[in-house]
Design a protein around this motif. Sequence first.
Motif, mmCIF file in Angstrom:
data_model
loop_
_atom_site.group_PDB
_atom_site.id
_atom_site.type_symbol
_atom_site.label_atom_id
_atom_site.label_comp_id
_atom_site.label_asym_id
_atom_site.label_seq_id
_atom_site.Cartn_x
_atom_site.Cartn_y
_atom_site.Cartn_z
ATOM 1 N N ALA A 1 13.086 -1.631 4.741
ATOM 2 C CA ALA A 1 12.841 -1.282 6.163
ATOM 3 C C ALA A 1 11.750 0.055 6.470
ATOM 4 C CB ALA A 1 14.260 -0.754 6.571
ATOM 5 N N SER A 2 11.283 0.457 5.218
ATOM 6 C CA SER A 2 10.414 1.362 5.440
ATOM 7 C C SER A 2 9.126 1.215 4.924
ATOM 8 C CB SER A 2 11.126 2.723 4.236
ATOM 9 O OG SER A 2 12.392 2.977 4.793
ATOM 10 N N VAL B 1 13.845 -6.424 9.339
ATOM 11 C CA VAL B 1 14.792 -6.338 8.289
ATOM 12 C C VAL B 1 15.942 -5.088 8.838
ATOM 13 C CG1 VAL B 1 13.452 -7.142 6.629
ATOM 14 C CG2 VAL B 1 13.395 -4.651 7.231
ATOM 15 N N SER C 1 7.368 -4.595 8.533
ATOM 16 C CA SER C 1 7.072 -4.061 9.812
ATOM 17 C C SER C 1 6.238 -4.776 10.579
ATOM 18 C CB SER C 1 6.799 -2.412 9.611
ATOM 19 O OG SER C 1 7.647 -1.763 8.636
ATOM 20 N N PHE D 1 17.963 -1.706 8.738
ATOM 21 C CA PHE D 1 17.617 -0.526 8.157
ATOM 22 C C PHE D 1 18.775 0.116 7.276
ATOM 23 C CE2 PHE D 1 18.174 4.138 7.880
ATOM 24 C CZ PHE D 1 17.001 4.647 7.130
#
Length: 219
Positions: free
Chosen positions: A29-30, A17, A35, A19
Amino acid sequence: METINDAAALDLPVPAVPFAPRGIAWLRASVARFSTGADHDRRRALAVAALATVDPAALRRRAAELAGSRPPDLIAVEVLAEALGVTGSAEAVAAVARAYHPHLPSGPDTDAAVAELVAGCGEAWDEPTAARIGLLVQACAATAGLAGAALRRPEADADAAVAAALRDDPPVRITRRVRDGRTVLVDISALPFGSGPHACPGQPHAVAIAAGIVEGSPR
């Protein structure tokens, strides 16, 4: 899109994805959910650490207290948010949950809901904040779905109803992975909490909340 039924596929990387500094794109993205590699390991550890502060038995009792007062998704969010010390509305979590996955539509209202939850975590747009919001989103979607499925079961015992729901009507049936450069759908009906690097770290918490909702609801 191809669908595969192979638990080994859960070891494959998730789709990347992009950021962004704010909004739903920042959240995607976090979090560990979207991830791979070192980023995933670090972000997953944050979620695991947050869950380690929460007693599943206490979640169950609180969920039973609130059962019947509002829909299961809002109860699941409120119970976990209290335990994690997150303020902000359960409705904001529900709005984020509806757009959490990258293939789902989102817009300014979704970004505003993310901002509300970041404020409820202390205003820091960082990975620890994203980890806590991600846990709430999972509670809103998957945990509430499990509670709803268990409420439809004929079993009188809450634990038996939740176990049967996981077996026969799991709330999460499909996830996405990348194989040979292509995104594929992976059938996880037989593995409702997943397996491999992305296995759900909150299984006991989700089961406890769902069982509490069943216990406290008239059936």
